[in-house]
Design a protein around this motif. Structure first.
Motif, short mmCIF file in Angstrom:
data_model
loop_
_atom_site.label_atom_id
_atom_site.label_comp_id
_atom_site.label_asym_id
_atom_site.label_seq_id
_atom_site.Cartn_x
_atom_site.Cartn_y
_atom_site.Cartn_z
N LEU A 49 0.83 -1.19 0.00
CA LEU A 49 0.00 0.00 0.00
C LEU A 49 0.87 1.25 0.00
CD1 LEU A 49 -2.69 -1.09 2.63
CD2 LEU A 49 -2.93 -1.05 0.14
N ASP A 91 1.89 5.26 0.55
CA ASP A 91 1.74 6.30 1.58
C ASP A 91 2.31 7.57 0.99
OD1 ASP A 91 2.31 8.06 3.87
OD2 ASP A 91 1.79 6.32 5.10
N THR A 107 2.51 4.91 -8.41
CA THR A 107 1.44 4.10 -7.83
C THR A 107 0.40 3.70 -8.88
OG1 THR A 107 0.14 6.07 -7.25
CG2 THR A 107 1.68 5.25 -5.60
N ASP A 138 -3.86 3.12 -8.98
CA ASP A 138 -5.10 3.38 -8.25
C ASP A 138 -5.95 2.12 -8.15
OD1 ASP A 138 -4.48 6.06 -7.96
OD2 ASP A 138 -5.47 6.64 -9.81
N SER A 147 -15.95 -1.94 0.61
CA SER A 147 -15.60 -1.17 1.79
C SER A 147 -16.82 -0.86 2.65
CB SER A 147 -14.94 0.15 1.36
OG SER A 147 -14.79 1.03 2.45
N ASP A 191 -13.69 2.41 -1.37
CA ASP A 191 -12.44 2.63 -0.65
C ASP A 191 -11.34 2.87 -1.68
OD1 ASP A 191 -10.41 2.78 1.12
OD2 ASP A 191 -10.52 0.72 1.83
N ASP A 192 -10.95 4.12 -1.86
CA ASP A 192 -9.93 4.47 -2.84
C ASP A 192 -8.55 4.35 -2.19
OD1 ASP A 192 -12.28 5.19 -4.01
OD2 ASP A 192 -11.88 7.34 -4.02
N TYR A 193 -7.67 3.62 -2.82
CA TYR A 193 -6.32 3.49 -2.30
C TYR A 193 -5.36 3.28 -3.45
CZ TYR A 193 -6.89 -1.61 -2.85
OH TYR A 193 -7.09 -2.86 -3.35
N GLU A 194 -4.08 3.27 -3.14
CA GLU A 194 -3.05 3.09 -4.16
C GLU A 194 -2.06 2.02 -3.71
OE1 GLU A 194 -2.24 7.43 -6.06
OE2 GLU A 194 -1.89 7.27 -3.89
N GLU A 230 -2.40 -5.12 4.31
CA GLU A 230 -2.84 -4.47 5.54
C GLU A 230 -1.93 -4.83 6.72
OE1 GLU A 230 -4.77 -6.13 3.46
OE2 GLU A 230 -5.92 -4.45 2.59
N LYS A 259 1.09 -2.45 7.24
CA LYS A 259 0.89 -1.02 7.44
C LYS A 259 1.55 -0.49 8.70
CE LYS A 259 -2.85 1.15 6.40
NZ LYS A 259 -4.27 1.60 6.28
#
Length: 812
Positions: free
Chosen positions: A251, A253, A260, A262, A268, A274-277, A520, A523
């Motif tokens: 993930l 940061d 990255t 998308d 979610s 749930d938007d993350y990269e 996860e 993290k």
């Protein structure tokens, strides 16, 4: 554990309307009716076929190309990379070359009745297969069909399907061709001429297929007139089987800079997707995980390998290889040794099929081009972010850029820089660091323009400091030459190098975490590493592209832009009188002198630009909500005021030192006045731009009397720009020009009352500010205009009053 899938991993099962009698992937049975309609294998793939075996077989039968695709390859993810392999002269303005990637996409070969379709897959939107919303995700992400071909026959044991694919490469499919819509329009391309388009070669390898084909277009305005209304280019199409055992994503940061991908998770619990990269990186796994856990340096199972292009000149190869392998220092920080390896190109005997376009090889391409640049692209698996392959591109004439910059920025201090024949050791070191910078991109690191602001300016004058820490904490910054060092500073380093941020970023992105079995689960560890460095500016990241944070700027050095630019200008003033001597040889013209002098003008403009950003500037320190303190902080008023003082002295005063007659009389008959006016006007336009003024107004509201205000800016500018008016002195042509520019820029704002559709300006304080300043200036001119005995100066003041009157009449 429920398997996570991307978008519509089994879309074809529910949408193709398949009957139970139809074969599916891995099923070799053919319907009887379909079989009776087909030719036999030997009728299609004759004894004259030229066959290559690999991921699947390619057969050239005369001018026909057939793919023989195993059933167990159908419906598997393949990365399709389209590259230009041969390009006409001048194509794309010099920035498109052999090796340029034009597209990458993930495809699946799928069976539909009597056809094979090539579907383009997407992995951006995600949902669990067993989640109710999965049905909606797959329905709203229907995969496009890139290409379709009817089945010609099956292999004798029915384990493979055979299709003819000529039309894929000899007709125009926009997603894999080399001419973008912009260039198509620019060159007025009419159509692809199929009679002059053909397949050149097809090669199969264990995990990839490589196709070369020639495409010829009719064009009314090709890149060069001698091309006879024709654009012919060679394309290379690479298809690589993506690993079924996927790399665990990491993930992203935003506090650590990475390229990255998308992702949007529709499962979610948040009241939105749930938007993350995820970051883009090579997969490095230690050979001995237990030794790795003990803190020993361990080689990766599969190191990153770069080959040099066979076209690379022999004398530059050692520098290229050093630039690649310099990153091993950073990988050691992440626990790996020999993680990245540079190799000479294999000989024909070692690898007769070696090709820089082959996706199995990462290559540093050496391009014979007048373009002055280098780039570090890579190809990655969109499912996980795993980098599969990369080609660094070095353009031959980039040497010219560094030769010139070295002379301009280090000539006052370093005798080695005082010649266009830069010593090999110096130019080689520059090339090495350019390659290292581009490899950094290919490892996943973007530019970190904030890095250079971490070092005190005066530390860059120290031999001990610069030789240990370089010019900036990151080689991913644009900080190419040490322009801060002064002639009396001995033994300082002049060329950038890898720094502490680079080691930190590689460790953050590449350290293998064997105990973490999901993104996860990583993290907490990743966040801990960031917090350990929080507050230390050496480890901060900033892209530097919004023009707001003066600490994040291209080509700037040190933590004080005014001091650094003052040092830089002092050096330029020493260089200019020597340029004619350093750039010319007996019997040659002044082409090099003209080129270097004009580039020196750009350097002047750059140093000034670094200072401008402080005015209305806002520092950005990337933080998350668990960290104390603000992210955005206005630049202190004392720094802003000092910046405007610098601009009045160095940008808006007549640059006598730059107007060297010994140079100008050799390179031009006229033009100096207009050139200086253009440079100074651009500086004024930047200083008085809408967004900057609005930030100043906003900062005044937020900071009160601590802020440097828009009114103060305009007052300080007025006093600096019109110093001759207040002193009763004569103005020269250069100063008259910049004073007119000030009136014109301010008047343009006021004139927008009748002409503008920009509500942001019309409803802001900028109108009142500009009108008030014009009225104040007119009053000062009217009171003082006759103090000078110089007639043209007095006419000039009258002209400015008339211009102001014309602008202010806008409201009547």
């Amino acid at each position: 554990m429920i398997k996570k899938i991307a978008c519509v991993a089994l879309l074809f099962l529910s949408f193709l309307g398949c009957k139970t009698s139809m074969p599916i992937a891995g099923n070799s049975e053919k319907p009887k009716k379909e079989k009776s309609d087909l030719k036999s294998y030997k009728e299609v793939i004759t004894s004259n076929a030229k066959t290559d075996e690999g991921l699947f077989k390619t057969h050239m039968v005369g001018d026909k190309l057939y793919f023989e695709i195993p059933m167990d390859i159908l419906d598997k993810d393949m990365l399709w990379v389209s590259r230009i392999a041969g390009v006409p002269s001048g194509f794309g303005g010099g920035y498109v070359n052999a090796g340029s990637k034009v597209n990458e996409q993930v495809v699946r070969w799928t069976k539909r009745n009597g056809n094979i379709d090539v579907k383009v897959m997407s992995f951006e939107n995600q949902s669990e297969e067993e989640s109710p919303i999965y049905q909606s995700v797959r329905a709203n992400n229907f995969y496009p069909i890139l290409y379709s071909s009817k089945i010609e026959t099956y292999s004798a044991d029915s384990s493979s399907v055979v299709i003819e694919v000529n039309s894929m490469f000899e007709e125009e499919i926009q997603a894999i061709n080399g001419i973008s819509s912009r260039l198509r329009k620019e060159y007025k391309v009419k159509k692809l001429d199929q009679s002059r388009s053909y397949i050149e070669s097809a090669h199969a390898y264990p995990k990839n297929i490589e196709i070369k084909h020639v495409m010829t277009y009719e064009a009314e305005e090709p890149p060069e007139r001698g091309q006879a209304g024709t654009i012919t280019m060679q394309m290379n199409q690479s298809m690589i089987l993506l690993p079924e055992e996927k790399m665990q994503p990491r993930l992203a940061d935003y506090r650590v800079g990475w390229f990255t991908i998308d992702k949007y998770d529709y499962d979610s619990d948040k009241l939105k997707s749930d938007d993350y990269e995820i970051i883009r990186r090579w997969q490095l796994v230690p050979k001995d995980i237990e030794a790795y856990k003990r803190g020993e340096l361990v080689e990766p199972v599969k190191p990153i390998v770069y080959y040099l292009d066979p076209a690379t000149p022999i004398k530059w190869r050692p520098y290229f290889k050093k630039g690649i392998e310099d990153w091993n220092v950073a990988f050691e920080e992440a626990g790996f040794k020999n993680a990245i390896i540079a190799k000479d190109p294999p000989t024909k005997e070692e690898d007769p099929e070696f090709s820089p376009e082959d996706v199995r090889y990462s290559v540093v391409r050496y391009v014979a081009s007048t373009t002055r640049n280098a780039v570090g692209p890579s190809v990655s698996d969109p499912r996980t972010g795993e980098i599969i392959e990369s080609d660094i591109i070095w353009y031959h004439n980039h040497l010219r850029s560094y030769r010139n910059r070295f002379m301009i920025e280090a000539g006052a201090q370093n005798p080695d820089a005082r010649s266009l024949d830069t010593p090999e050791e110096e130019i080689g070191e520059m090339m090495r660091m350019v390659i290292a910078h581009e490899v950094g991109h290919a490892l996943g690191l973007p530019h970190n323009m904030k890095a250079s602001s971490a070092y005190p300016v005066d530390s860059l004058r120290s031999a001990e400091f610069t030789r240990k820490y370089g010019l900036t904490p990151s080689i991913m910054d644009y900080a190419r030459v040490n322009y801060v060092a002064q002639p009396e500073d001995e033994d300082v380093r002049y060329i950038r190098m890898m720094g502490p941020y680079d080691l930190y970023a590689i460790n953050w992105g590449y350290r293998y975490l064997p105990e973490a079995n999901s993104p996860e689960a990583e993290k907490n560890t990743l966040n801990k590493w960031i917090l350990e460095k929080a507050g230390n500016r050496w480890y901060e990241f900033g892209g530097g592209y919004d023009g707001v944070d003066p600490n994040s700027q291209r080509e700037s050095l040190g933590d004080d832009n005014v001091k650094a630019s003052t040092y830089g200008l002092e050096n330029l003033k020493k260089v200019v009188p020597n340029l004619a001597e350093w750039t010319t040889k007996d019997g040659e013209d002044y082409e090099d002198l003209e080129e270097v002098y004009r580039e020196l003008n750009y350097m002047w403009r750059g140093y000034v630009g670094h200072v401008i950003t402080n005015v209305g500037g806002v520092y950005e320190t990337r933080k998350t909500s668990d960290q104390a303190g603000a992210i955005y902080e206005p630049v202190p008023s004392t720094i802003q005021k000092n910046a405007v003082k610098f601009l009045n002295q160095e940008a808006f005063s007549t640059p006598e030192w730059l107007l060297n007659k010994d140079i100008l009389n050799r390179i031009e008959s006229s033009g100096a006045i207009a050139r200086v006016q253009q440079m100074q006007t651009r500086v004024l336009q930047e200083l008085m731009e809408k967004d900057r003024l609005m930030r100043l107004v906003s900062n005044e509201e937020n900071q009160g009397n601590k802020a440097y205000t828009a009114v103060e800016l305009m007052r300080d500018l007025r006093r600096g720009l019109f110093g001759e008016l207040f002193a009763g002195r004569q103005t020269d042509a250069y100063r008259r020009n910049v004073q007119r520019s000030y009136i014109d820029i301010a008047s343009a704002y006021v004139n927008q009352l009748k002409t503008s559709k920009d509500d942001e300006i019309l409803k802001s304080d900028i109108m009142a500010l500009m009108r008030g300043e014009l009225k104040n200036l007119r009053s000062e001119i009217a009171r003082r205009k006759n103090a000078s005995s110089h007639a043209l100066t007095r006419y000039h003041w009258d002209d400015l009053m008339a211009r102001i009157d014309m602008a202010l009449e806008t409201e009547s």
